[in-house]
Scaffold this motif. Structure first.
Motif, PDB file in Angstrom:
ATOM      1  N   ASN A  24       0.812  -1.219   0.000  1.00 40.21           N
ATOM      2  CA  ASN A  24       0.000   0.000   0.000  1.00 40.21           C
ATOM      3  C   ASN A  24       0.847   1.271   0.000  1.00 40.21           C
ATOM      4  O   ASN A  24       0.297   2.375  -0.108  1.00 40.21           O
ATOM      5  CB  ASN A  24      -0.923   0.009   1.226  1.00 40.21           C
ATOM      6  CG  ASN A  24      -1.979  -1.083   1.156  1.00 40.21           C
ATOM      7  OD1 ASN A  24      -2.495  -1.376   0.076  1.00 40.21           O
ATOM      8  ND2 ASN A  24      -2.296  -1.684   2.293  1.00 40.21           N
ATOM      9  N   LEU A  25       2.158   1.124   0.165  1.00 44.36           N
ATOM     10  CA  LEU A  25       3.042   2.277   0.150  1.00 44.36           C
ATOM     11  C   LEU A  25       3.335   2.705  -1.279  1.00 44.36           C
ATOM     12  O   LEU A  25       3.220   1.915  -2.215  1.00 44.36           O
ATOM     13  CB  LEU A  25       4.360   1.941   0.851  1.00 44.36           C
ATOM     14  CG  LEU A  25       4.292   1.529   2.324  1.00 44.36           C
ATOM     15  CD1 LEU A  25       5.688   1.139   2.816  1.00 44.36           C
ATOM     16  CD2 LEU A  25       3.727   2.647   3.187  1.00 44.36           C
ATOM     17  N   ALA A  26       3.717   3.952  -1.436  1.00 44.89           N
ATOM     18  CA  ALA A  26       4.198   4.411  -2.740  1.00 44.89           C
ATOM     19  C   ALA A  26       5.425   3.592  -3.121  1.00 44.89           C
ATOM     20  O   ALA A  26       6.208   3.209  -2.246  1.00 44.89           O
ATOM     21  CB  ALA A  26       4.536   5.900  -2.691  1.00 44.89           C
ATOM     22  N   PRO A  27       5.627   3.302  -4.404  1.00 45.42           N
ATOM     23  CA  PRO A  27       6.737   2.423  -4.811  1.00 45.42           C
ATOM     24  C   PRO A  27       8.090   2.860  -4.273  1.00 45.42           C
ATOM     25  O   PRO A  27       8.877   2.041  -3.801  1.00 45.42           O
ATOM     26  CB  PRO A  27       6.678   2.482  -6.338  1.00 45.42           C
ATOM     27  CG  PRO A  27       5.248   2.794  -6.648  1.00 45.42           C
ATOM     28  CD  PRO A  27       4.774   3.690  -5.544  1.00 45.42           C
ATOM     29  N   GLY A  28       8.389   4.155  -4.329  1.00 46.84           N
ATOM     30  CA  GLY A  28       9.681   4.632  -3.849  1.00 46.84           C
ATOM     31  C   GLY A  28       9.858   4.408  -2.362  1.00 46.84           C
ATOM     32  O   GLY A  28      10.948   4.034  -1.898  1.00 46.84           O
ATOM     33  N   VAL A  29       8.799   4.638  -1.587  1.00 47.28           N
ATOM     34  CA  VAL A  29       8.854   4.432  -0.139  1.00 47.28           C
ATOM     35  C   VAL A  29       9.020   2.949   0.170  1.00 47.28           C
ATOM     36  O   VAL A  29       9.816   2.560   1.033  1.00 47.28           O
ATOM     37  CB  VAL A  29       7.586   4.986   0.538  1.00 47.28           C
ATOM     38  CG1 VAL A  29       7.613   4.702   2.044  1.00 47.28           C
ATOM     39  CG2 VAL A  29       7.439   6.478   0.277  1.00 47.28           C
TER      40      VAL A  29
END
Length: 296
Positions: free
Chosen positions: A259-264
């Protein structure tokens, strides 16, 4: 491949930079802010203060900023100096909740100052919160300019923290208060270079040797500067411990990380690959709120 090589080059350049202020600046310039804060409403770069297991990263950042303001006894109408301000989220919080006359905020990292200044102008408060690039050990302000001087999770990087204490003492008015939230070792005998995890690499290369002392050493140095009423209180049970539980849980929960942004998600996966190592290193660290008064 080219991007990866460039990133490695930037890391090497940061690590090998001899000037301590420039080294810290280059480390904080490594992450891309748009990716670093993609899942967040705030841009705090601190451990945070976690009231419960349901606390979010944004809430923890606001809470540690509020705790520092309470400890330093902020009051309406004061002149405040925030040293090592980062992107300045705490300054906007204090401006809203504590109603100081003016906050002057500085940091060595230009892109952080640029982001904070742009927000101040967009919010129409640039006359009340003023951001500038500067160093903690050469404060470009006259003697006795401020009622409060604070540093939120930044003073460990100052070269040196004692020089910052002396400058803070100089620019404070009689009766003024210095407040910091800071990372120090639980035991001053712990070798700083023993921190090997990627998550704690900044403590290995971004903290001067002269800043590596425990709570007693912190209080002694404040007193030696001339401050009175010094108090250095550990808050690691509401900071390091729940911070670790939050991020280590994400590191081992594929569904939550999805569920996190890809970079995070990539950063969490990389920096938290060895949660056992991080826990061992975390158990060597203290997290404190320190307060001291310039005598009247």
């Amino acid at each position: 491949m080219l991007t990866r090589v460039r990133n490695i080059g930037r890391i090497v350049r940061a690590v090998t930079t001899r000037d301590p202020d420039l080294r810290v600046r280059r480390f904080y310039e490594l992450p891309d802010p748009e990716s670093q804060f993609a899942d967040r409403a705030t841009r705090y770069i601190n451990i945070g203060y976690w009231a419960s297991e349901e606390t979010t990263v944004d809430e923890a950042g606001d809470a540690i900023a509020a705790l520092l303001a309470e400890a330093a006894r902020f009051e309406p109408g004061q002149e405040v100096l925030d040293v090592g301000c980062g992107f300045g989220d705490q300054d906007f919080l204090w401006l809203r909740d504590k109603q100081p006359a003016t906050i002057h905020a500085l940091d060595v990292t230009p892109h952080q100052i640029a982001g904070a200044q742009a927000r101040a102008e967009a919010d129409g408060v640039a006359d009340r919160v003023r951001f500038r690039v500067g160093t903690a050990t050469e404060l470009d302000f006259p003697d006795a300019s401020f009622d409060r001087v604070v540093a939120l999770d930044a003073a460990l990087h100052f070269n040196t923290r004692e020089d910052f204490f002396r400058e803070a003492f100089r620019v404070l008015r009689p009766g003024g208060v210095l407040g910091t939230v800071d990372t120090i070792p639980l035991d001053a005998a712990t070798p700083r270079k023993s921190f090997r995890s990627p998550r704690f690499s900044l403590y290995r290369v971004g903290v001067p040797d002269a800043n590596w002392y425990d709570r007693d050493g912190y209080e002694q140095r404040l007193a030696a500067t001339g401050f009175t009423g010094t108090n250095v209180l550990s808050i690691r049970d509401r900071t390091w411990e729940p911070w670790y539980r939050h991020w280590s849980t994400l590191a081992h929960d594929d569904a939550a990380r999805a569920n996190l942004a890809p970079g995070v998600a990539r950063v969490v996966e990389k920096e938290w690959a060895d949660t056992d190592l991080i826990k061992r290193e975390l158990d060597r660290l203290d997290y404190v709120v320190a307060v001291a008064v310039k005598p009247s």
